[in-house]
Design a protein around this motif. Sequence first.
Motif, PDB file in Angstrom:
ATOM      1  N   LYS A 147      14.966  22.163 -21.341  1.00 16.81           N
ATOM      2  CA  LYS A 147      13.577  22.542 -21.547  1.00 16.81           C
ATOM      3  C   LYS A 147      13.527  23.667 -22.569  1.00 16.81           C
ATOM      4  N   ASN A 148      12.331  23.991 -23.035  1.00 17.03           N
ATOM      5  CA  ASN A 148      12.185  25.131 -23.927  1.00 17.03           C
ATOM      6  C   ASN A 148      12.648  26.406 -23.236  1.00 17.03           C
ATOM      7  N   GLY A 149      13.294  27.275 -24.004  1.00 18.45           N
ATOM      8  CA  GLY A 149      13.776  28.527 -23.447  1.00 18.45           C
ATOM      9  C   GLY A 149      15.251  28.456 -23.107  1.00 18.45           C
ATOM     10  N   ILE A 150      15.661  29.280 -22.171  1.00 23.15           N
ATOM     11  CA  ILE A 150      17.070  29.389 -21.798  1.00 23.15           C
ATOM     12  C   ILE A 150      17.405  28.392 -20.701  1.00 23.15           C
ATOM     13  N   ASN A 151      18.437  27.602 -20.937  1.00 26.43           N
ATOM     14  CA  ASN A 151      18.931  26.647 -19.948  1.00 26.43           C
ATOM     15  C   ASN A 151      20.351  27.036 -19.553  1.00 26.43           C
ATOM     16  N   VAL A 152      20.611  27.091 -18.277  1.00 24.11           N
ATOM     17  CA  VAL A 152      21.966  27.329 -17.787  1.00 24.11           C
ATOM     18  C   VAL A 152      22.453  26.031 -17.159  1.00 24.11           C
ATOM     19  N   ILE A 153      23.451  25.414 -17.755  1.00 24.69           N
ATOM     20  CA  ILE A 153      23.993  24.172 -17.205  1.00 24.69           C
ATOM     21  C   ILE A 153      25.353  24.448 -16.595  1.00 24.69           C
ATOM     22  N   ASN A 154      25.652  23.750 -15.535  1.00 21.23           N
ATOM     23  CA  ASN A 154      26.940  23.899 -14.864  1.00 21.23           C
ATOM     24  C   ASN A 154      27.668  22.570 -14.938  1.00 21.23           C
ATOM     25  N   ASN A 155      28.597  22.475 -15.874  1.00 20.76           N
ATOM     26  CA  ASN A 155      29.347  21.246 -16.089  1.00 20.76           C
ATOM     27  C   ASN A 155      30.539  21.212 -15.132  1.00 20.76           C
ATOM     28  N   VAL A 194      17.942  24.042 -31.451  1.00 23.53           N
ATOM     29  CA  VAL A 194      18.818  24.287 -30.311  1.00 23.53           C
ATOM     30  C   VAL A 194      19.938  25.244 -30.714  1.00 23.53           C
ATOM     31  N   HIS A 195      20.166  26.239 -29.867  1.00 29.32           N
ATOM     32  CA  HIS A 195      21.230  27.213 -30.079  1.00 29.32           C
ATOM     33  C   HIS A 195      22.193  27.144 -28.898  1.00 29.32           C
ATOM     34  N   PHE A 196      23.478  26.986 -29.194  1.00 27.24           N
ATOM     35  CA  PHE A 196      24.538  27.037 -28.194  1.00 27.24           C
ATOM     36  C   PHE A 196      25.245  28.387 -28.330  1.00 27.24           C
ATOM     37  N   PRO A 197      24.699  29.457 -27.760  1.00 26.88           N
ATOM     38  CA  PRO A 197      25.263  30.790 -27.995  1.00 26.88           C
ATOM     39  C   PRO A 197      26.676  30.934 -27.442  1.00 26.88           C
ATOM     40  N   LEU A 198      27.542  31.489 -28.297  1.00 34.01           N
ATOM     41  CA  LEU A 198      28.937  31.777 -27.951  1.00 34.01           C
ATOM     42  C   LEU A 198      29.750  30.525 -27.637  1.00 34.01           C
ATOM     43  N   ALA A 199      29.206  29.350 -27.941  1.00 32.59           N
ATOM     44  CA  ALA A 199      29.911  28.113 -27.616  1.00 32.59           C
ATOM     45  C   ALA A 199      31.098  27.895 -28.543  1.00 32.59           C
ATOM     46  N   SER A 200      32.053  27.112 -28.081  1.00 35.72           N
ATOM     47  CA  SER A 200      33.222  26.764 -28.866  1.00 35.72           C
ATOM     48  C   SER A 200      32.872  25.632 -29.830  1.00 35.72           C
ATOM     49  N   VAL A 201      33.131  25.845 -31.119  1.00 36.66           N
ATOM     50  CA  VAL A 201      32.742  24.889 -32.157  1.00 36.66           C
ATOM     51  C   VAL A 201      33.895  23.947 -32.475  1.00 36.66           C
ATOM     52  N   ASN A 202      33.619  22.652 -32.402  1.00 35.40           N
ATOM     53  CA  ASN A 202      34.582  21.640 -32.814  1.00 35.40           C
ATOM     54  C   ASN A 202      34.210  21.081 -34.189  1.00 35.40           C
ATOM     55  N   GLY A 203      32.902  20.933 -34.422  1.00 30.94           N
ATOM     56  CA  GLY A 203      32.416  20.442 -35.712  1.00 30.94           C
ATOM     57  C   GLY A 203      32.434  18.931 -35.824  1.00 30.94           C
ATOM     58  N   TYR A 204      31.832  18.435 -36.889  1.00 30.15           N
ATOM     59  CA  TYR A 204      31.895  17.024 -37.246  1.00 30.15           C
ATOM     60  C   TYR A 204      31.740  16.916 -38.755  1.00 30.15           C
ATOM     61  N   VAL A 249      22.294  27.112 -23.070  1.00 26.42           N
ATOM     62  CA  VAL A 249      21.724  26.335 -24.164  1.00 26.42           C
ATOM     63  C   VAL A 249      20.269  26.782 -24.327  1.00 26.42           C
ATOM     64  N   ILE A 250      19.885  27.185 -25.536  1.00 23.87           N
ATOM     65  CA  ILE A 250      18.532  27.678 -25.780  1.00 23.87           C
ATOM     66  C   ILE A 250      17.789  26.678 -26.661  1.00 23.87           C
ATOM     67  N   VAL A 251      16.587  26.292 -26.225  1.00 19.60           N
ATOM     68  CA  VAL A 251      15.798  25.257 -26.903  1.00 19.60           C
ATOM     69  C   VAL A 251      14.455  25.833 -27.336  1.00 19.60           C
ATOM     70  N   ASP A 252      13.990  25.412 -28.500  1.00 15.31           N
ATOM     71  CA  ASP A 252      12.673  25.825 -28.972  1.00 15.31           C
ATOM     72  C   ASP A 252      11.994  24.656 -29.687  1.00 15.31           C
ATOM     73  N   ASP A 274      27.093  28.336 -37.586  1.00 17.75           N
ATOM     74  CA  ASP A 274      27.464  26.985 -37.998  1.00 17.75           C
ATOM     75  C   ASP A 274      27.669  26.103 -36.765  1.00 17.75           C
ATOM     76  N   PHE A 275      26.951  25.003 -36.712  1.00 14.37           N
ATOM     77  CA  PHE A 275      26.956  24.046 -35.608  1.00 14.37           C
ATOM     78  C   PHE A 275      26.321  24.614 -34.336  1.00 14.37           C
ATOM     79  N   ARG A 276      26.450  25.910 -34.099  1.00 11.51           N
ATOM     80  CA  ARG A 276      25.853  26.479 -32.883  1.00 11.51           C
ATOM     81  C   ARG A 276      24.331  26.446 -32.930  1.00 11.51           C
ATOM     82  N   LEU A 277      23.761  26.573 -34.117  1.00 13.93           N
ATOM     83  CA  LEU A 277      22.309  26.506 -34.289  1.00 13.93           C
ATOM     84  C   LEU A 277      21.992  25.361 -35.240  1.00 13.93           C
TER      85      LEU A 277
END
Length: 386
Positions: free
Chosen positions: A313-321, A345-355, A279-282, A236-239
């Motif tokens: 980009k497509n595939g696995i993205n590693v962002i450093n915030n 887009v999949h945010f694996p293991l990310a913290s969900v806040n929702g909307y 962040v994974i993009v397809d 939920d929300f992650r994908l």
Amino acid sequence: MKNIFILAVLVLSITSCIPPESHNEILSEENYADSVKGDTKIIVSSADASSYQIKEGIEKSYDGDFSTMYHSNYNNKGSHYFPITLTLNFTDADRIDYFVYTPRQSVKNGCFKEVEVLYKLQGQADYISYRSFDFGGSTDASCISFSEPLINPVSIRFVVHSGSANSSADGQGFASCMEMEFFKSEVGADPAFSIFADRLMTTLKPKVKRKQIDTISNLFVRALATQILSGSYSLDFRLADYKAYKNPSTIGAELHIGDGYSKYENMTGIYLPIGKHVVIVDNLAEGKQLSLWIPRLTTPDYWGVENVSFVLKNGINVINNTSWDGLAYLNYYSETPEKENVVKVHFPLASVNGYFDITKHKDEDFNRMLDNAVSQSLIAAEDIFR
């Protein structure tokens, strides 16, 4: 606007508060992402430009400093001002998979429009044309992946046929570039990723057992695979699927409101604290731009909404915030949005806040979201809505 009912506190919960220590899943997710190696930046050894301004030469486009920029000659009155050729060279580069073009951010002067990209590999005498792009004079960074990796590249050339002008006084425009970065993809090289059955890493291959997962040294893969196998992992929300919207500047012009139309259409409901995230993009079409934004509201040092962005980009993205924590939005715009791919887009293991989406949620869902909010501004605002 869209048929999503966006409460102001949800849309603008973009403050820089650190979440309570009780949210252990946020800290764990940061640690997991640290175990995913990012892509390798390929260093530019030298470069030249057919047009440049004193103190704003082509070397400013690869100095790693986003406060400097390359700019073509300020005198752009000649009829043969364009095209402008920018050539960036490499020494001992074994492979380049993609590049990221970051235009100047303050004004649109010089932001690329029509550009032809060419390359030369080791042993080749002449440049080979790869493809032409229209960056539209946008101030958004663009990520271009080569359909096939460039093996042993010697040089990449950008022939800029047109660039934006900030006003009619600037005539035919200029060419400018804050940073041009080149990368070799690394994140998919870890064999641990092969345990997943799909590119978005939402399911495991058949017959995967806990014993096999426990032997994986990559903490990110092991944590995600463990939760998927146990059935406790929520998508939920992650994908989610994200469609393109019409460029806000175009809508602003159509509505005669200048550049004031909202740039935050694709909300994700994902909360990203300071640190690394995966962040994974397809299904992003070649040459199309997608970026992740983390905005925040006014601070004592700044009036308005600040924003930090990351090209995806497509595939696995590693962002450093490294800037501030906040809710994530996806910047996905086009002049012809109906023709663009729906991006997954999949945010694996990310913290969900929702909307709150009025087409899917009820009043009790809103109360539950407030009770479980991980963004401090939502928690603090709860009394306003009750």
